[in-house]
Design a protein around this motif. Structure first.
Motif, PDB file in Angstrom:
ATOM      1  N   GLN A  79      -7.125  45.664 -14.074  1.00 43.56           N
ATOM      2  CA  GLN A  79      -8.049  45.703 -12.941  1.00 43.56           C
ATOM      3  C   GLN A  79      -7.499  44.931 -11.743  1.00 43.56           C
ATOM      4  N   ILE A  80      -6.542  44.051 -11.997  1.00 43.72           N
ATOM      5  CA  ILE A  80      -5.978  43.213 -10.937  1.00 43.72           C
ATOM      6  C   ILE A  80      -4.753  43.868 -10.322  1.00 43.72           C
ATOM      7  N   VAL A  81      -3.888  44.424 -11.161  1.00 43.38           N
ATOM      8  CA  VAL A  81      -2.624  44.976 -10.673  1.00 43.38           C
ATOM      9  C   VAL A  81      -2.231  46.211 -11.478  1.00 43.38           C
ATOM     10  N   THR A  82      -1.634  47.154 -10.786  1.00 38.40           N
ATOM     11  CA  THR A  82      -1.025  48.307 -11.433  1.00 38.40           C
ATOM     12  C   THR A  82       0.482  48.181 -11.240  1.00 38.40           C
ATOM     13  N   ILE A  83       1.201  48.190 -12.339  1.00 36.34           N
ATOM     14  CA  ILE A  83       2.661  48.158 -12.277  1.00 36.34           C
ATOM     15  C   ILE A  83       3.129  49.583 -12.543  1.00 36.34           C
ATOM     16  N   GLU A  84       3.765  50.187 -11.533  1.00 36.98           N
ATOM     17  CA  GLU A  84       4.205  51.572 -11.646  1.00 36.98           C
ATOM     18  C   GLU A  84       5.728  51.636 -11.662  1.00 36.98           C
ATOM     19  N   ASN A  85       6.239  52.870 -11.776  1.00 37.44           N
ATOM     20  CA  ASN A  85       7.683  53.094 -11.779  1.00 37.44           C
ATOM     21  C   ASN A  85       8.337  52.405 -12.984  1.00 37.44           C
ATOM     22  N   LEU A  86       7.673  52.513 -14.131  1.00 36.36           N
ATOM     23  CA  LEU A  86       8.146  51.826 -15.335  1.00 36.36           C
ATOM     24  C   LEU A  86       8.658  52.793 -16.390  1.00 36.36           C
ATOM     25  N   LYS A  87       9.705  52.358 -17.085  1.00 36.07           N
ATOM     26  CA  LYS A  87      10.114  53.012 -18.332  1.00 36.07           C
ATOM     27  C   LYS A  87       9.208  52.524 -19.446  1.00 36.07           C
ATOM     28  N   MET A  88       8.938  51.192 -19.406  1.00 32.11           N
ATOM     29  CA  MET A  88       8.117  50.601 -20.457  1.00 32.11           C
ATOM     30  C   MET A  88       7.724  49.181 -20.070  1.00 32.11           C
ATOM     31  N   GLN A  89       6.636  48.712 -20.694  1.00 21.73           N
ATOM     32  CA  GLN A  89       6.165  47.333 -20.550  1.00 21.73           C
ATOM     33  C   GLN A  89       6.003  46.765 -21.949  1.00 21.73           C
ATOM     34  N   VAL A  90       6.405  45.489 -22.119  1.00 24.87           N
ATOM     35  CA  VAL A  90       6.294  44.835 -23.417  1.00 24.87           C
ATOM     36  C   VAL A  90       5.553  43.513 -23.239  1.00 24.87           C
ATOM     37  N   ASN A  91       4.572  43.280 -24.113  1.00 22.38           N
ATOM     38  CA  ASN A  91       3.950  41.958 -24.181  1.00 22.38           C
ATOM     39  C   ASN A  91       4.944  41.053 -24.891  1.00 22.38           C
ATOM     40  N   TYR A  92       5.368  39.994 -24.246  1.00 20.40           N
ATOM     41  CA  TYR A  92       6.449  39.166 -24.780  1.00 20.40           C
ATOM     42  C   TYR A  92       5.953  37.860 -25.402  1.00 20.40           C
ATOM     43  N   GLY A  93       4.912  37.274 -24.824  1.00 19.33           N
ATOM     44  CA  GLY A  93       4.430  36.024 -25.416  1.00 19.33           C
ATOM     45  C   GLY A  93       3.266  35.412 -24.666  1.00 19.33           C
ATOM     46  N   ILE A  94       2.674  34.421 -25.319  1.00 16.55           N
ATOM     47  CA  ILE A  94       1.613  33.615 -24.713  1.00 16.55           C
ATOM     48  C   ILE A  94       1.955  32.161 -25.001  1.00 16.55           C
ATOM     49  N   GLU A  95       1.963  31.359 -23.954  1.00 17.72           N
ATOM     50  CA  GLU A  95       2.270  29.938 -24.102  1.00 17.72           C
ATOM     51  C   GLU A  95       1.087  29.111 -23.603  1.00 17.72           C
ATOM     52  N   GLU A  96       0.984  27.926 -24.149  1.00 20.23           N
ATOM     53  CA  GLU A  96      -0.007  26.948 -23.695  1.00 20.23           C
ATOM     54  C   GLU A  96      -1.428  27.507 -23.684  1.00 20.23           C
ATOM     55  N   LEU A  97      -1.733  28.378 -24.653  1.00 22.53           N
ATOM     56  CA  LEU A  97      -3.072  28.938 -24.759  1.00 22.53           C
ATOM     57  C   LEU A  97      -4.037  27.854 -25.220  1.00 22.53           C
ATOM     58  N   ARG A  98      -5.085  27.660 -24.460  1.00 19.34           N
ATOM     59  CA  ARG A  98      -6.103  26.664 -24.789  1.00 19.34           C
ATOM     60  C   ARG A  98      -7.484  27.295 -24.684  1.00 19.34           C
ATOM     61  N   PHE A  99      -8.219  27.260 -25.789  1.00 22.94           N
ATOM     62  CA  PHE A  99      -9.611  27.717 -25.766  1.00 22.94           C
ATOM     63  C   PHE A  99     -10.454  26.547 -25.298  1.00 22.94           C
ATOM     64  N   ASN A 100     -11.109  26.704 -24.171  1.00 22.48           N
ATOM     65  CA  ASN A 100     -11.851  25.602 -23.555  1.00 22.48           C
ATOM     66  C   ASN A 100     -13.354  25.662 -23.768  1.00 22.48           C
ATOM     67  N   GLN A 101     -13.883  26.869 -23.880  1.00 20.67           N
ATOM     68  CA  GLN A 101     -15.334  27.040 -23.960  1.00 20.67           C
ATOM     69  C   GLN A 101     -15.617  28.355 -24.680  1.00 20.67           C
ATOM     70  N   PRO A 102     -16.543  28.356 -25.655  1.00 23.49           N
ATOM     71  CA  PRO A 102     -16.863  29.622 -26.316  1.00 23.49           C
ATOM     72  C   PRO A 102     -17.642  30.544 -25.382  1.00 23.49           C
ATOM     73  N   VAL A 103     -17.512  31.838 -25.630  1.00 24.25           N
ATOM     74  CA  VAL A 103     -18.280  32.827 -24.883  1.00 24.25           C
ATOM     75  C   VAL A 103     -19.445  33.254 -25.765  1.00 24.25           C
ATOM     76  N   ILE A 104     -20.639  32.947 -25.310  1.00 20.32           N
ATOM     77  CA  ILE A 104     -21.859  33.291 -26.050  1.00 20.32           C
ATOM     78  C   ILE A 104     -22.091  34.793 -25.918  1.00 20.32           C
ATOM     79  N   VAL A 105     -22.634  35.409 -26.965  1.00 21.17           N
ATOM     80  CA  VAL A 105     -22.932  36.835 -26.944  1.00 21.17           C
ATOM     81  C   VAL A 105     -23.654  37.199 -25.643  1.00 21.17           C
ATOM     82  N   ASN A 106     -23.271  38.325 -25.080  1.00 23.77           N
ATOM     83  CA  ASN A 106     -23.763  38.832 -23.796  1.00 23.77           C
ATOM     84  C   ASN A 106     -23.296  38.012 -22.598  1.00 23.77           C
ATOM     85  N   GLY A 107     -22.321  37.137 -22.830  1.00 19.65           N
ATOM     86  CA  GLY A 107     -21.691  36.419 -21.727  1.00 19.65           C
ATOM     87  C   GLY A 107     -20.707  37.336 -21.012  1.00 19.65           C
TER      88      GLY A 107
END
Length: 155
Positions: A79-107
């Motif tokens: 929804q933020i960006v469209t990356i075009e003109n691609l052969k392929m995209q790969v998810n490579y990693g996530i670093e420093e992931l911190r869960f700060n606050q739970p999301v309550i149902v219907n949040g």
């Protein structure tokens, strides 16, 4: 901020160090939580048992799985960006992931994204994106982290 379209490494490089934007809000329903539990085999009561959660949970209701919120990254990123003109995209990693606050149902949650760095690795673009999953009407985000994507642009 309107949705961006990026076609090349050079266009992407113009945003290095800058915020790219914020997605729309997405409401996490109990149905989505239940389906995620089925997909991941994570049936912990704090996610599924609404009656017990109302009585025993410090959150007063069921909460989304932390990894469910992370799994929304591709949907909200698109929804933020469209990356075009691609052969392929790969998810490579996530670093420093911190869960700060739970999301309550219907949040409702949305994604804020900033380009931390871009590298051209012999024609493959390595993009490190700082992400914040904001929760509507909550000062603390659901999570923060750095995601890394590899983009193989067409020449």
């Amino acid at each position: 901020m309107s949705k961006l379209t990026i076609n090349t490494f050079e266009e992407f490089a113009e945003y290095e160090g800058k915020e790219l934007g914020i997605s729309d809000y997405h409401t996490i329903t109990q149905e989505q939580i239940n389906k995620f539990a089925d997909a991941t085999l994570d049936y912990q009561w704090i996610h599924l048992d609404q009656e017990r959660a109302k009585n025993e949970s410090p959150f007063g209701n069921t909460i989304a799985h932390g990894y469910l919120t992370v799994s929304l990254l591709p949907y909200l990123w698109a929804q933020i960006v469209t990356i075009e003109n691609l052969k392929m995209q790969v998810n490579y990693g996530i670093e420093e992931l911190r869960f700060n606050q739970p999301v309550i149902v219907n949040g409702a949650v949305r994604l804020k994204a900033k380009v931390l760095s871009l590298k051209d690795l012999r024609g493959i673009t390595k993009a490190q994106i700082e992400v914040t999953m904001e929760i509507k009407d909550n000062k603390k985000p659901a999570f923060t982290g750095i995601v890394t994507f590899l983009y193989h642009f067409n020449k």
